[in-house]
Design a protein around this motif. Structure first.
Motif, PDB file in Angstrom:
ATOM      1  N   UNK A 193       0.835  -1.201   0.000  1.00 29.75           N
ATOM      2  CA  UNK A 193       0.000   0.000   0.000  1.00 29.75           C
ATOM      3  C   UNK A 193       0.871   1.253   0.000  1.00 29.75           C
ATOM      4  N   UNK A 194       0.225   2.375  -0.292  1.00 26.33           N
ATOM      5  CA  UNK A 194       0.874   3.681  -0.215  1.00 26.33           C
ATOM      6  C   UNK A 194      -0.111   4.651   0.418  1.00 26.33           C
ATOM      7  N   UNK A 195       0.385   5.799   0.796  1.00 29.95           N
ATOM      8  CA  UNK A 195      -0.481   6.851   1.329  1.00 29.95           C
ATOM      9  C   UNK A 195       0.040   8.185   0.831  1.00 29.95           C
ATOM     10  N   UNK A 196      -0.797   9.182   0.915  1.00 28.50           N
ATOM     11  CA  UNK A 196      -0.373  10.509   0.463  1.00 28.50           C
ATOM     12  C   UNK A 196       0.832  10.984   1.271  1.00 28.50           C
ATOM     13  N   UNK A 197       0.804  10.749   2.569  1.00 30.37           N
ATOM     14  CA  UNK A 197       1.906  11.195   3.426  1.00 30.37           C
ATOM     15  C   UNK A 197       3.217  10.488   3.073  1.00 30.37           C
ATOM     16  N   UNK A 198       3.158   9.158   2.895  1.00 31.65           N
ATOM     17  CA  UNK A 198       4.397   8.427   2.588  1.00 31.65           C
ATOM     18  C   UNK A 198       4.969   8.865   1.242  1.00 31.65           C
ATOM     19  N   UNK A 199       4.102   9.132   0.273  1.00 28.14           N
ATOM     20  CA  UNK A 199       4.577   9.574  -1.040  1.00 28.14           C
ATOM     21  C   UNK A 199       5.210  10.959  -0.956  1.00 28.14           C
ATOM     22  N   UNK A 200       4.582  11.842  -0.206  1.00 32.17           N
ATOM     23  CA  UNK A 200       5.132  13.197  -0.050  1.00 32.17           C
ATOM     24  C   UNK A 200       6.479  13.155   0.670  1.00 32.17           C
ATOM     25  N   UNK A 201       6.572  12.295   1.688  1.00 30.42           N
ATOM     26  CA  UNK A 201       7.826  12.189   2.440  1.00 30.42           C
ATOM     27  C   UNK A 201       8.928  11.540   1.600  1.00 30.42           C
ATOM     28  N   UNK A 202       8.567  10.485   0.850  1.00 29.06           N
ATOM     29  CA  UNK A 202       9.570   9.719   0.109  1.00 29.06           C
ATOM     30  C   UNK A 202      10.072  10.451  -1.127  1.00 29.06           C
ATOM     31  N   UNK A 203       9.158  11.116  -1.843  1.00 27.24           N
ATOM     32  CA  UNK A 203       9.529  11.735  -3.118  1.00 27.24           C
ATOM     33  C   UNK A 203       9.541  13.265  -3.081  1.00 27.24           C
ATOM     34  N   UNK A 204       9.245  13.828  -1.906  1.00 22.20           N
ATOM     35  CA  UNK A 204       9.190  15.288  -1.773  1.00 22.20           C
ATOM     36  C   UNK A 204       8.153  15.904  -2.716  1.00 22.20           C
ATOM     37  N   UNK A 205       7.020  15.210  -2.845  1.00 21.00           N
ATOM     38  CA  UNK A 205       5.942  15.699  -3.705  1.00 21.00           C
ATOM     39  C   UNK A 205       5.017  16.615  -2.925  1.00 21.00           C
ATOM     40  N   UNK A 206       4.384  17.566  -3.602  1.00 23.14           N
ATOM     41  CA  UNK A 206       3.287  18.292  -2.960  1.00 23.14           C
ATOM     42  C   UNK A 206       2.076  17.365  -2.840  1.00 23.14           C
ATOM     43  N   UNK A 207       1.183  17.680  -1.924  1.00 18.71           N
ATOM     44  CA  UNK A 207       0.039  16.804  -1.644  1.00 18.71           C
ATOM     45  C   UNK A 207      -0.816  16.547  -2.876  1.00 18.71           C
ATOM     46  N   UNK A 208      -1.069  17.571  -3.677  1.00 28.69           N
ATOM     47  CA  UNK A 208      -1.961  17.391  -4.824  1.00 28.69           C
ATOM     48  C   UNK A 208      -1.355  16.465  -5.881  1.00 28.69           C
ATOM     49  N   UNK A 209      -0.025  16.444  -5.983  1.00 31.72           N
ATOM     50  CA  UNK A 209       0.622  15.542  -6.946  1.00 31.72           C
ATOM     51  C   UNK A 209       0.449  14.089  -6.520  1.00 31.72           C
ATOM     52  N   UNK A 210       0.638  13.811  -5.241  1.00 31.65           N
ATOM     53  CA  UNK A 210       0.461  12.451  -4.733  1.00 31.65           C
ATOM     54  C   UNK A 210      -0.989  12.010  -4.876  1.00 31.65           C
TER      55      UNK A 210
END
Length: 245
Positions: A193-210
């Motif tokens: 699984x993934x989550x918005x928070x883990x994606x933002x933390x791992x890839x330095x993405x903004x929330x809307x991109x994740x």
């Protein structure tokens, strides 16, 4: 203006003649080398044909032997799977082997798609196919499956093998995954699984991109959303569950 002497003109003509002869000789040598290489290649193909005919059954039944044979063919530009009606297919029946395998790949992918959203690990596909067809497919390797799936690409972009990290997955839905989608898949490989928070933390993405990438995967049926988690929504990839049993 100083006139060039007769000797100078003769020397120039002699030089031009020598260059022309060198060029002619070079062309002759090149043509001879090409002819020799073509002859050697044809002799090798003939020997490869004799070898294939002699070891036909072993090529079909022994996966390691089959892989070595494929590598030999690749080195001289021969594709045994180029046509199901071609010379190599008729000689070895390998064309039928891979096309039949491709049909069975489609069957497994279609049967499991409601559960995995069209994403299945290549090794799990091999295990499922072996269980479904017993001894007739017990020697099939992931390399065989990759070759069969490559032939299915003629049906469009619905079937392909994609590399995510160190693992290979089979995609059986007609959608082009973006780089962000692939990154989300890679992030979920270990946990499923993934989550918005883990994606933002791992890839330095903004929330809307994740969120946008996850919503696209939900739309394609590859991801299920779990809203019952206390801290945040989790986005599960059913294709990454251990569903081999």
């Amino acid at each position: 203006m100083r006139r060039r002497g007769v000797g100078g003109v003769a020397a120039i003509n002699k030089s031009k003649l020598a260059k022309a002869k060198f060029a002619e000789k070079g062309t002759e040598i090149a043509e001879t080398q090409v002819s020799q290489m073509s002859q050697q290649l044809e002799e090798f193909r003939t020997k490869l044909s004799d070898f294939a005919a002699k070891h036909r059954n072993e090529i079909r039944k022994n996966p390691q032997f089959r892989n070595h044979f494929q590598q030999m063919c690749a080195r001289i530009g021969v594709d045994p799977l180029a046509s199901s009606k071609g010379f190599w297919a008729e000689l070895l029946n390998v064309g039928d082997f891979y096309y039949e395998l491709g049909v069975q790949v489609i069957e497994v992918c279609m049967a499991t798609r409601p559960r995995n959203g069209g994403i299945i690990p290549l090794e799990e596909l091999r295990v499922r196919l072996t269980k479904a067809h017993g001894k007739t497919r017990e020697d099939v390797t992931v390399d065989d499956l990759s070759r069969a799936i490559k032939k299915l690409s003629t049906l469009g972009n619905g079937f392909k093998v994609i590399a995510v990290g160190s693992q290979r997955l089979v995609q059986s839905v007609p959608v082009e995954l973006s780089m962000d989608n692939t990154a989300v898949l890679q992030s979920a490989m270990d946990t499923g699984y993934a989550s918005i928070k883990t994606l933002c933390d791992e890839f330095q993405w903004p929330t809307d991109r994740a969120r946008r990438s996850l919503e696209q995967l939900i739309k394609e049926g590859m991801v299920w959303i779990d809203s019952q988690n206390a801290s945040e929504d989790l986005y599960w990839f059913p294709g990454l569950f251990n569903n081999e049993k």
